[in-house]
Write an enzyme that holds these catalytic residues in place. Structure first.
Site, PDB file in Angstrom:
ATOM      1  N   PRO A 184       0.100  18.705   2.263  1.00  0.00           N
ATOM      2  CG  PRO A 184      -2.469  19.160   1.287  1.00  0.00           C
ATOM      3  CD  PRO A 184      -0.949  19.883   1.746  1.00  0.00           C
TER       4      PRO A 184
ATOM      5  CB  THR B 232      -3.832  10.719   2.171  1.00  0.00           C
ATOM      6  OG1 THR B 232      -4.811  12.049   2.345  1.00  0.00           O
ATOM      7  CG2 THR B 232      -4.617   9.321   2.678  1.00  0.00           C
TER       8      THR B 232
ATOM      9  CE1 TYR C 146      -9.966  12.156  -3.513  1.00  0.00           C
ATOM     10  CE2 TYR C 146      -8.512  13.324  -3.642  1.00  0.00           C
ATOM     11  CZ  TYR C 146      -9.029  13.196  -3.333  1.00  0.00           C
ATOM     12  OH  TYR C 146      -8.061  11.506  -3.266  1.00  0.00           O
TER      13      TYR C 146
HETATM   14  C1  8OZ Z   1      -3.250   9.717  -2.263  1.00  0.00           C
HETATM   15  C2  8OZ Z   1      -4.219   8.865  -1.549  1.00  0.00           C
HETATM   16  C3  8OZ Z   1      -5.499   9.100  -1.527  1.00  0.00           C
HETATM   17  C4  8OZ Z   1      -5.444  10.562  -1.375  1.00  0.00           C
HETATM   18  C5  8OZ Z   1      -5.088  14.346  -2.429  1.00  0.00           C
HETATM   19  C6  8OZ Z   1      -6.404  13.357  -0.634  1.00  0.00           C
HETATM   20  O1  8OZ Z   1      -4.628  13.705  -3.549  1.00  0.00           O
HETATM   21  C7  8OZ Z   1      -4.983  12.852  -1.537  1.00  0.00           C
HETATM   22  C8  8OZ Z   1      -4.595  11.575  -1.796  1.00  0.00           C
HETATM   23  C9  8OZ Z   1      -3.303  11.578  -2.264  1.00  0.00           C
HETATM   24  O2  8OZ Z   1      -5.309  14.879  -2.659  1.00  0.00           O
END
Ligand code: 8OZ
Length: 362
Positions: A25, A27, A181
């Protein structure tokens, strides 16, 4: 002897993967207005359809789950319709695609929140660093600690996101429990100072991850659900006093579901520089009984070594899939790889997104 390698097929639940290569995944900040994915995103994913499995980018399950400009959501009808374009295109080209379900928690900013509210988190602790707002980088604010009574609503947001992903035609979902997160913020004690049943003991800190996983498996069946964790990660100012105990417990607790997979982001040099402790992949391999996906700087030889020694079942690639839409073919032919351009990783349009050349054209 038939040694397992990247090109060995794999049965993931009831899905037949033609190879062991997973698109991680990623971003890319290229959703349209309203955080709605569209044709540009459909083209990008379709170009990468030869992956054994695509895990589509982190996608917020609620407006409060948003932490960066132009990341897609899965909470509005328009977002579901946009993702349907993507999944239809991937399926027409013979691919398989999961969606990563996301809530950023404290990694947001009032500029990105409904009514300019504070971001929510397990505890009112600001991350070090800056949030990516529409007006550029701004210092993180101190988030608002969720009330115990609000937590069932968070679980329901994930459940609804899972239902919406089903309606949007995905083949499964991955619960984003990694990278600092919301679910990771609950899991680790650097960010979770709660005194209710969601804080304190490891069992309590893992409760939200497990409740979300339960809700999502009720929608999809466990064979179509994966979980991603970053046990050694320090990204987004993450720390834990005992990562071996925390993540060892989480890996064992996840066994109860019979998930499609556990997906690990392995230690990187920056984690050790930022005071992180390496949780060896073997430590979690010994504790999680299902399929293991590893991610973190794998090339062809390193991938085949980890697979042939059964230290993992599948390997996920991020940067290499950004720059090489036909990565499986390149690995199969031992062909040169396109270099990635980090300046176009986050945001922008077609450039650096759908214009990396395929082998025949390069
Ligand atoms: C890089 C920039 C913004 C979000 C992650 C969803 O680290 C991200 C993400 C990575 O899992």
């Amino acid at each position: 002897m038939n040694e397992v390698n990247l090109f060995s097929p794999y049965k993931l639940g009831d899905l037949e993967l033609p190879n062991r290569m997973v698109m991680a995944p990623l971003t890319r900040n290229r959703a349209g207005d309203g955080n709605v994915p569209g044709q540009l995103n459909a083209t990008y994913y379709t170009q990468r359809v030869s992956a054994g499995l695509i895990i589509a980018e982190a996608t917020q399950v609620s407006p409060e789950g948003l932490g960066y400009p132009a990341t897609p959501g899965i909470h509005s009808a328009a977002q579901v319709a946009g993702w349907k374009l993507v999944t239809d295109a991937v399926h027409q080209h013979g691919g398989r695609i999961f969606l990563q379900l996301w809530h950023v928690g404290r990694i947001s900013h009032p500029d990105l929140q409904p009514d300019g509210a504070l971001p929510v988190a397990p505890s009112a602790i600001a991350p070090k660093g800056e949030a990516a707002t529409y007006e550029g980088m701004k210092p993180f604010v101190t988030p608002r600690a969720l009330e115990t009574s609000e937590i069932p609503l968070i679980v329901e947001q994930y459940r609804q996101g899972a239902k919406n992903a089903l309606e949007a035609g995905f083949d499964g979902v991955e619960v984003h429990g990694a990278n600092g997160y919301l679910l990771d913020q609950f899991l680790r004690d650097g960010t979770n100072k709660r005194t209710d049943e969601y804080g304190g003991s490891i069992e309590n800190r893992a409760r939200l991850l497990l409740e979300v996983t339960q809700a999502v498996t009720e929608v999809w069946g466990a064979g179509r659900v994966g979980v991603r964790l970053s046990p050694s990660g320090t990204f987004n100012d993450m720390h834990d006093s005992d990562p071996l105990a925390t993540f060892g417990y989480a890996a064992e607790a996840l066994n109860r579901f019979g998930l499609a997979y556990l997906h690990l982001i392995e230690v990187v040099e920056a984690d050790l520089r930022h005071g992180g402790t390496e949780v060896p992949t073997s430590y979690l391999r010994d504790r999680f009984t299902g399929t293991l996906i590893v991610n973190g700087g794998y090339d062809l030889d390193k991938s085949n070594a980890v697979l042939s020694s059964h230290k993992a079942d599948l390997v996920a690639f991020g940067t290499l899939f950004i720059a090489n839409p036909d990565l499986p073919q390149r690995f199969a032919l031992n062909a040169p790889l396109n270099p990635a351009d980090p300046s176009t990783f986050y945001g922008g349009g077609e450039k650096g997104y759908i214009d990396y050349p395929f082998l025949a054209a390069s």
